[in-house]
Enzyme design. Structure first.
Site, PDB file in Angstrom:
ATOM      1  N   GLN A 212     -11.325   8.925   6.221  1.00  0.00           N
ATOM      2  CA  GLN A 212     -10.941   7.623   6.726  1.00  0.00           C
ATOM      3  C   GLN A 212      -9.720   6.852   5.884  1.00  0.00           C
ATOM      4  O   GLN A 212      -9.321   5.920   6.095  1.00  0.00           O
ATOM      5  CB  GLN A 212     -12.213   6.881   6.329  1.00  0.00           C
ATOM      6  CG  GLN A 212     -13.445   7.336   7.188  1.00  0.00           C
ATOM      7  CD  GLN A 212     -14.726   6.735   6.340  1.00  0.00           C
ATOM      8  OE1 GLN A 212     -15.060   5.532   6.928  1.00  0.00           O
ATOM      9  NE2 GLN A 212     -15.362   7.220   5.668  1.00  0.00           N
ATOM     10  N   ASN A 213      -9.256   7.875   5.036  1.00  0.00           N
ATOM     11  CA  ASN A 213      -8.138   7.656   4.198  1.00  0.00           C
ATOM     12  C   ASN A 213      -6.860   7.617   4.848  1.00  0.00           C
ATOM     13  O   ASN A 213      -6.676   8.507   5.771  1.00  0.00           O
ATOM     14  CB  ASN A 213      -8.151   8.310   2.846  1.00  0.00           C
ATOM     15  CG  ASN A 213      -9.473   8.141   2.060  1.00  0.00           C
ATOM     16  OD1 ASN A 213     -10.162   7.100   2.455  1.00  0.00           O
ATOM     17  ND2 ASN A 213      -9.741   8.937   1.247  1.00  0.00           N
TER      18      ASN A 213
ATOM     19  N   ARG B 104       0.775  -1.216  -0.055  1.00  0.00           N
ATOM     20  CA  ARG B 104       0.062  -0.160   0.022  1.00  0.00           C
ATOM     21  C   ARG B 104       0.813   1.389  -0.025  1.00  0.00           C
ATOM     22  O   ARG B 104       0.454   2.150  -0.460  1.00  0.00           O
ATOM     23  CB  ARG B 104      -0.985  -0.139   0.952  1.00  0.00           C
ATOM     24  CG  ARG B 104      -2.030  -1.092   1.152  1.00  0.00           C
ATOM     25  CD  ARG B 104      -3.111  -1.183   2.231  1.00  0.00           C
ATOM     26  NE  ARG B 104      -3.822   0.250   1.911  1.00  0.00           N
ATOM     27  CZ  ARG B 104      -4.634   0.259   2.983  1.00  0.00           C
ATOM     28  NH1 ARG B 104      -4.915  -0.313   3.878  1.00  0.00           N
ATOM     29  NH2 ARG B 104      -5.542   1.449   2.907  1.00  0.00           N
TER      30      ARG B 104
ATOM     31  N   CYS C 227      11.735  -1.323  17.851  1.00  0.00           N
ATOM     32  CA  CYS C 227      11.860  -0.276  18.562  1.00  0.00           C
ATOM     33  C   CYS C 227      13.144  -0.071  19.499  1.00  0.00           C
ATOM     34  O   CYS C 227      13.428  -1.358  19.875  1.00  0.00           O
ATOM     35  CB  CYS C 227      10.574   0.206  19.493  1.00  0.00           C
ATOM     36  SG  CYS C 227      10.416   1.670  20.573  1.00  0.00           S
TER      37      CYS C 227
ATOM     38  N   HIS D 171      -8.477   6.990  10.824  1.00  0.00           N
ATOM     39  CA  HIS D 171      -8.041   5.548  10.693  1.00  0.00           C
ATOM     40  C   HIS D 171      -6.604   5.414  10.388  1.00  0.00           C
ATOM     41  O   HIS D 171      -6.100   4.439  10.291  1.00  0.00           O
ATOM     42  CB  HIS D 171      -8.630   4.731   9.261  1.00  0.00           C
ATOM     43  CG  HIS D 171     -10.234   4.500   9.720  1.00  0.00           C
ATOM     44  ND1 HIS D 171     -11.159   4.499   8.650  1.00  0.00           N
ATOM     45  CD2 HIS D 171     -10.931   4.608  10.758  1.00  0.00           C
ATOM     46  CE1 HIS D 171     -12.291   4.271   9.040  1.00  0.00           C
ATOM     47  NE2 HIS D 171     -12.313   4.429  10.313  1.00  0.00           N
TER      48      HIS D 171
ATOM     49  N   GLY E 149     -17.461   9.816  -1.004  1.00  0.00           N
ATOM     50  CA  GLY E 149     -16.751   8.598  -1.729  1.00  0.00           C
ATOM     51  C   GLY E 149     -16.555   7.370  -0.479  1.00  0.00           C
ATOM     52  O   GLY E 149     -15.532   6.897  -0.261  1.00  0.00           O
ATOM     53  N   THR E 150     -17.504   7.316   0.222  1.00  0.00           N
ATOM     54  CA  THR E 150     -17.576   6.198   1.535  1.00  0.00           C
ATOM     55  C   THR E 150     -18.926   5.495   1.389  1.00  0.00           C
ATOM     56  O   THR E 150     -19.885   6.042   1.199  1.00  0.00           O
ATOM     57  CB  THR E 150     -17.189   6.898   2.750  1.00  0.00           C
ATOM     58  OG1 THR E 150     -17.399   5.982   3.584  1.00  0.00           O
ATOM     59  CG2 THR E 150     -18.483   7.852   3.109  1.00  0.00           C
TER      60      THR E 150
HETATM   61  N1  APR Z   1     -15.791   9.093  -6.636  1.00  0.00           N
HETATM   62  C1  APR Z   1     -16.711   9.181  -5.877  1.00  0.00           C
HETATM   63  N2  APR Z   1     -16.781   7.906  -5.296  1.00  0.00           N
HETATM   64  C2  APR Z   1     -16.436   6.989  -5.519  1.00  0.00           C
HETATM   65  C3  APR Z   1     -15.362   6.818  -6.645  1.00  0.00           C
HETATM   66  C4  APR Z   1     -15.092   8.027  -7.364  1.00  0.00           C
HETATM   67  N3  APR Z   1     -14.297   8.085  -8.439  1.00  0.00           N
HETATM   68  N4  APR Z   1     -15.026   5.693  -6.836  1.00  0.00           N
HETATM   69  C5  APR Z   1     -15.383   4.715  -5.988  1.00  0.00           C
HETATM   70  N5  APR Z   1     -16.482   5.564  -5.082  1.00  0.00           N
HETATM   71  C6  APR Z   1     -17.049   5.102  -4.092  1.00  0.00           C
HETATM   72  C7  APR Z   1     -17.757   3.779  -4.167  1.00  0.00           C
HETATM   73  O1  APR Z   1     -18.971   3.671  -4.859  1.00  0.00           O
HETATM   74  C8  APR Z   1     -17.976   3.118  -2.631  1.00  0.00           C
HETATM   75  O2  APR Z   1     -19.155   3.581  -2.038  1.00  0.00           O
HETATM   76  O3  APR Z   1     -16.582   4.992  -2.728  1.00  0.00           O
HETATM   77  C9  APR Z   1     -16.938   4.156  -2.014  1.00  0.00           C
HETATM   78  C10 APR Z   1     -15.837   3.343  -1.245  1.00  0.00           C
HETATM   79  O4  APR Z   1     -16.285   2.574  -0.391  1.00  0.00           O
HETATM   80  P1  APR Z   1     -15.387   1.515   0.384  1.00  0.00           P
HETATM   81  O5  APR Z   1     -14.397   0.952  -0.468  1.00  0.00           O
HETATM   82  O6  APR Z   1     -16.079   0.917   1.366  1.00  0.00           O
HETATM   83  O7  APR Z   1     -14.360   2.434   1.378  1.00  0.00           O
HETATM   84  P2  APR Z   1     -14.701   3.430   2.716  1.00  0.00           P
HETATM   85  O8  APR Z   1     -16.097   3.595   2.758  1.00  0.00           O
HETATM   86  O9  APR Z   1     -13.586   4.556   2.687  1.00  0.00           O
HETATM   87  O10 APR Z   1     -13.843   2.277   3.840  1.00  0.00           O
HETATM   88  C11 APR Z   1     -14.279   2.506   5.222  1.00  0.00           C
HETATM   89  O11 APR Z   1     -13.430   0.662   5.837  1.00  0.00           O
HETATM   90  O12 APR Z   1     -11.786  -1.028   5.188  1.00  0.00           O
HETATM   91  C12 APR Z   1     -11.894  -0.055   6.151  1.00  0.00           C
HETATM   92  O13 APR Z   1     -10.433   1.263   7.326  1.00  0.00           O
HETATM   93  C13 APR Z   1     -10.998   0.942   5.955  1.00  0.00           C
HETATM   94  O14 APR Z   1     -11.318   3.514   5.870  1.00  0.00           O
HETATM   95  C14 APR Z   1     -11.876   2.401   5.367  1.00  0.00           C
HETATM   96  C15 APR Z   1     -13.122   2.009   5.935  1.00  0.00           C
END
Ligand code: APR
Length: 233
Positions: free
Chosen positions: A94-95, A62, A143, A112, A180-181
């Site tokens: 969350q990123n 990553r 460490c 996170h 985007g979550t």
């Molecule tokens: N623009 C906007 N949204 C987008 C795009 C884009 N270009 N590409 C994908 N998406 C959306 C998808 O439709 C999805 O709903 O982003 C979302 C990503 O969802 P996840 O992959 O579940 O990510 P996230 O919600 O950030 O995950 C939350 O879960 O795995 C853990 O700790 C990790 O921070 C993470 C948390």
């Protein structure tokens, strides 16, 4: 266009979709990380105790991907909004990548954790900047106290960072924007319900999140296309 009045306080919750257009895979989307890796093998304290080398291989992969990535228009739009609103904006991501900061955002809460930071799993050494790759046969980092150095990431089953500041900002916001979550991971997935009824709640993302019914407004599409337009003066 999103109307923001001089008295508005904006809370932004960012997810993996914000970095998708920068080439960083999401977690649950097509070719997402959790489609190729098992959470219980690479993102839990139990997994860390069982196989720290596998964990470091995963986070080294990553780190390589994130190091090659550049911020996209969604990151720049949020950085510009921060310039306009100053302390009236709270950016909670969350990123774990640093693309918000690369785009110029100054006050970013990484609930996170951060990919390019590590910490000791035994002593109170504060998290420190670490861009190293720990692939075999590299020694796993230790460490000075003898403890193991782990990625500064909030794993499943662990408590996210800065929750006090986050809930304080949620209690103050008049506009809540999630970008985007997928709305499946707690506690972030419940933030919108926490402010619902008191604040305007807007979702921006490629598809409807699992908690879509909690939002008063929903803009479906790519964050890099929608955010600059929605946040333009
Ligand atoms: N623009 C906007 N949204 C987008 C795009 C884009 N270009 N590409 C994908 N998406 C959306 C998808 O439709 C999805 O709903 O982003 C979302 C990503 O969802 P996840 O992959 O579940 O990510 P996230 O919600 O950030 O995950 C939350 O879960 O795995 C853990 O700790 C990790 O921070 C993470 C948390």
């Amino acid at each position: 266009m999103l109307t923001i009045s001089p008295s508005d306080r904006v809370f932004v919750l960012a997810g993996a979709g914000v970095s998708a257009e920068s080439g960083i895979p999401t977690f649950r989307g097509v070719n997402g990380l959790w489609r190729n890796y098992r959470i219980e093998e690479v993102a839990s304290p139990h997994a860390w105790n069982r196989d720290p080398r596998l964990i470091w291989e995963f986070y080294s992969m990553r780190r390589r991907v994130a190091a090659a990535a550049k911020p996209n228009p969604a990151h720049f739009a949020l950085a510009k909004l921060e310039q306009t609103l100053g302390e009236r904006m709270f950016l909670c991501t969350q990123n774990v990548d640093n693309l918000h900061e690369q785009a110029g955002s100054k006050n970013v809460i990484h609930m996170h954790g951060e990919l390019f930071k590590s910490r000791c799993d035994r002593c109170n050494l504060p998290p420190f900047r670490d861009t190293n790759i720990y692939d075999p046969p590299a020694e796993l980092p230790r460490c000075d106290c003898g403890g193991r150095i782990r990625p500064h990431i909030c794993w499943f089953g662990e408590v996210p960072f800065d929750l006090d500041r986050i809930f304080h900002a949620l209690d103050e916001c008049t506009v809540f924007m999630a970008v985007g979550t997928s709305g499946v991971v707690e506690p972030a997935a419940s933030f919108v319900a926490h402010v619902g009824g008191r604040a305007r709640t807007i979702y921006i993302g490629a598809e409807e999140p699992a908690n879509a019914s909690a939002f008063t407004g929903c803009h479906l599409g790519k964050a890099g296309e929608i955010l600059p337009r929605l946040l333009s003066e």
